[in-house]
Design a protein around this motif. Structure first.
Motif, mmCIF file in Angstrom:
data_model
loop_
_atom_site.group_PDB
_atom_site.id
_atom_site.type_symbol
_atom_site.label_atom_id
_atom_site.label_comp_id
_atom_site.label_asym_id
_atom_site.label_seq_id
_atom_site.Cartn_x
_atom_site.Cartn_y
_atom_site.Cartn_z
ATOM 1 N N VAL A 151 0.798 6.823 -6.949
ATOM 2 C CA VAL A 151 -0.122 7.965 -6.950
ATOM 3 C C VAL A 151 0.665 9.273 -6.998
ATOM 4 O O VAL A 151 0.315 10.219 -7.713
ATOM 5 N N GLY A 152 1.767 9.328 -6.250
ATOM 6 C CA GLY A 152 2.573 10.530 -6.170
ATOM 7 C C GLY A 152 3.412 10.814 -7.401
ATOM 8 O O GLY A 152 4.074 11.851 -7.457
ATOM 9 N N GLY A 153 3.423 9.886 -8.367
ATOM 10 C CA GLY A 153 4.146 10.134 -9.601
ATOM 11 C C GLY A 153 5.397 9.309 -9.809
ATOM 12 O O GLY A 153 6.030 9.393 -10.863
ATOM 13 N N PHE A 154 5.810 8.520 -8.817
ATOM 14 C CA PHE A 154 6.898 7.562 -9.020
ATOM 15 C C PHE A 154 6.295 6.337 -9.701
ATOM 16 O O PHE A 154 5.819 5.407 -9.037
ATOM 17 N N GLU A 155 6.314 6.320 -11.012
ATOM 18 C CA GLU A 155 5.497 5.384 -11.789
ATOM 19 C C GLU A 155 6.119 3.998 -11.940
ATOM 20 O O GLU A 155 5.436 3.060 -12.350
ATOM 21 N N LEU A 200 0.822 -1.210 0.000
ATOM 22 C CA LEU A 200 0.000 0.000 0.000
ATOM 23 C C LEU A 200 0.855 1.260 0.000
ATOM 24 O O LEU A 200 0.452 2.287 -0.562
ATOM 25 N N TYR A 201 2.042 1.204 0.602
ATOM 26 C CA TYR A 201 2.937 2.357 0.559
ATOM 27 C C TYR A 201 3.546 2.522 -0.832
ATOM 28 O O TYR A 201 3.711 3.656 -1.317
ATOM 29 N N LEU A 228 -6.033 6.862 -3.264
ATOM 30 C CA LEU A 228 -6.666 6.407 -4.502
ATOM 31 C C LEU A 228 -7.651 7.449 -5.030
ATOM 32 O O LEU A 228 -7.810 7.594 -6.256
ATOM 33 N N GLU A 229 -8.296 8.157 -4.137
ATOM 34 C CA GLU A 229 -9.264 9.167 -4.568
ATOM 35 C C GLU A 229 -8.580 10.322 -5.310
ATOM 36 O O GLU A 229 -9.218 11.028 -6.095
ATOM 37 N N HIS A 230 -7.283 10.507 -5.083
ATOM 38 C CA HIS A 230 -6.542 11.487 -5.860
ATOM 39 C C HIS A 230 -6.206 10.959 -7.259
ATOM 40 O O HIS A 230 -5.819 11.752 -8.122
ATOM 41 N N ALA A 247 -11.245 3.708 -6.205
ATOM 42 C CA ALA A 247 -11.266 3.963 -4.762
ATOM 43 C C ALA A 247 -12.537 3.438 -4.107
ATOM 44 O O ALA A 247 -12.493 2.915 -2.981
ATOM 45 N N GLU A 248 -13.672 3.571 -4.791
ATOM 46 C CA GLU A 248 -14.933 3.128 -4.195
ATOM 47 C C GLU A 248 -14.995 1.608 -4.105
ATOM 48 O O GLU A 248 -15.459 1.052 -3.096
ATOM 49 N N ASP A 249 -14.541 0.931 -5.148
ATOM 50 C CA ASP A 249 -14.492 -0.530 -5.117
ATOM 51 C C ASP A 249 -13.538 -1.000 -4.025
ATOM 52 O O ASP A 249 -13.839 -1.930 -3.266
ATOM 53 N N GLN A 250 -12.369 -0.324 -3.908
ATOM 54 C CA GLN A 250 -11.403 -0.716 -2.875
ATOM 55 C C GLN A 250 -11.974 -0.526 -1.477
ATOM 56 O O GLN A 250 -11.780 -1.369 -0.596
#
Length: 514
Positions: free
Chosen positions: A259-263, A252-253, A475-477, A443-446
């Protein structure tokens, strides 16, 4: 009495599994302590001013094929150091083998090449296991063995306990695990295993670095243990007055970083799971986890196949993996089949209609002696049947795909069949090595799946996940379409070193108390 030969006193073992010295061994220890006491009286007993300039393996690699005449002409002087593993005293001359981390080199020690009295009063009284430094000229003996003709010799560390006998070695398996230092001293096989482990991890890092992945580190202590279904270890932070958990997975981390852009990220680090000890399980273990944005699970299967095939070629020099009497071919394409297909393939008495119906699947599970819980759905029952009847039979490299959504709380649902997810596990030799999937980025499914996990936990499932609200916020972001995977380093090393137990590939495995 001195233990001058290449063996030593025998060690005993009591009924509780503890290594206790025998009377003979106690006598040897007492004699060695007397020698150490004499060294203390005569000066510095543990000097730290000897500097070697080369290792045994380097000498063999560079000069092993030189003739005696060539070496004599070159006149190469060396300073070597290591543990004395063997000694043959023959009047005015002796041969000794010292061992460093690269291998062994022979010393040729002559009385008349050393200061007066040193050979008889000091060198001959040293013991097998002592750590010594030697300086001299490289030579070849009449039998062609590369050696150092010594003209300066020093005792650097006095060994107080005798080593196991050379020809019997360290035969007690439990002692090998509890006293790994002795195992490494005595066993070239063990030294090779851990050198190979280092090479495997080095190759993996190189593989991902070359493909643009960023190596990162994520917290070991977590407020909410997530990323896997497992029972965590609990600890306590005094200053914050709160419980923390040793991580069961970094997943999760790592996905927060996506999410933060480290793809493209990866981590090689420890996980902790408060579960049983076995030949396959240690509560503290090493995992590789990696994530790539704009990739799916098919791409990860291809990448995994490329990684493992290249790893075999690089560290073993072959794609034919020998493990416990079987041979696995990493050179040919890996088999791929779904959970459902594999159950039908290995169970002639289960039909497609049976495996797709909850009542029928439960009847087959009960027939197979699988204990079931009332709240389990069809997906969980299918996985129980798979683990009972299929997993141990997946000998050749095989990807199992399409895991039920019920048992895959972090994986993306399949677009065509929402009963399953875009997930795979990789098996070889009947053991799971890797687990990967297209990530759930809804995010909603998770959140709904987390809530279902919380219900399972409240119903008594200690391994069910917690609800991680901050991860839902991440995830919402918005997380881009992503695929991720975890590979068990310890099991991979077991495979590549032909080790029957995970304890053989962990330097200091967890053991039950004596």
């Amino acid at each position: 009495m001195t233990d001058e030969k290449d063996n030593n006193g025998k060690g005993g073992k009591d009924k509780g599994g503890n290594n206790t010295p025998t009377p003979d061994e106690n006598k040897l220890i007492a004699e060695r302590r007397q020698k150490l006491a004499a060294l203390r009286q005569n000066g510095i007993a543990f000097p730290n001013d000897f500097r070697r300039n080369v290792m045994a393996g380097e000498l063999h690699a560079e000069y092993g094929d030189k003739s005696a005449e060539e070496l004599d002409k070159l006149g190469i002087r060396v300073r070597v150091a290591g543990r004395m593993m063997l000694r043959r005293i023959m009047g005015k001359a002796s041969f000794a083998h010292i061992q460093d981390m690269s291998g062994r080199i022979q010393l040729y020690v002559q009385r008349d090449s050393l200061p007066e009295g040193f050979y008889n009063e000091q060198f001959k009284k040293w013991d097998i296991g002592d750590i010594i430094g030697a300086e001299g000229q490289l030579m070849k003996t009449k039998t062609g063995e590369l050696s150092v003709k010594v003209d300066d010799l020093r005792l650097l560390t006095k060994s107080l306990r005798p080593l196991p006998e050379k020809f019997k070695g360290l035969t007690d398996t439990e002692t090998r695990y509890r006293q790994r230092y002795l195992d490494l001293i005595m066993s070239e096989e063990s030294r090779r295993t851990f050198r190979l482990r280092t090479e495997i991890i080095f190759y993996i890092r190189k593989f991902f670095n070359e493909r643009g992945f960023l190596e990162v580190e994520t917290p070991m202590m977590q407020v909410i243990p997530g990323g896997a279904t497992a029972r965590p270890f609990t600890t306590y932070h005094n200053a914050l007055d709160m419980d923390l958990f040793l991580r069961i997975a970094p997943e999760l981390y790592l996905k927060r970083l996506v999410v933060g852009g480290f793809e493209k990220v990866y981590e090689i680090n420890r996980n902790f799971r408060n579960e049983g000890l076995s030949t396959r399980h240690n509560p503290e273990f090493t995992m590789l986890e990696f994530y790539e944005a704009y990739a799916d699970y098919h791409m990860l299967m291809d990448l995994t196949e490329e990684l493992l095939r290249g790893l075999a070629e690089d560290v073993l020099g072959t794609t034919q993996i020998q493990y416990q009497g079987d041979t696995y071919d990493f050179g040919k394409p890996f088999t791929r089949m779904s959970v459902r297909e594999s159950i039908l393939h290995f169970n002639d008495d289960i039909s497609a209609a049976d495996i797709d119906d909850l009542d029928s699947a439960r009847r087959h599970a009960e027939r197979l002696g699988i204990p079931l819980k009332d709240n389990w759905g069809l997906g969980k029952v299918q996985i129980e049947i798979f683990e009972k009847t299929v997993e141990h039979r997946l000998k050749d490299p095989t990807f199992i795909t399409a895991y039920p959504t019920e048992v895959s709380p972090l994986a993306r649902r399949n677009d065509e069949d929402p009963f399953v997810t875009d997930r795979f596990e990789f098996f070889v030799g009947g053991r799971e090595i890797a687990n990967g999937f297209s990530e759930l980025n809804d995010a909603e499914d998770q959140a709904e799946r987390f809530r279902k996990q919380v219900e399972d936990k409240e119903a008594g499932d200690d391994e069910a996940m917690f609800f991680d609200e901050d991860y839902i916020t991440a995830l919402e972001h918005g997380m881009p379409p992503t695929a991720g995977e975890g590979i068990g380093i310890d099991r991979l090393v077991m495979l590549f070193t032909d080790a029957p137990s995970i304890r053989d590939v962990l330097l200091f495995p967890h053991m039950r108390p004596d």
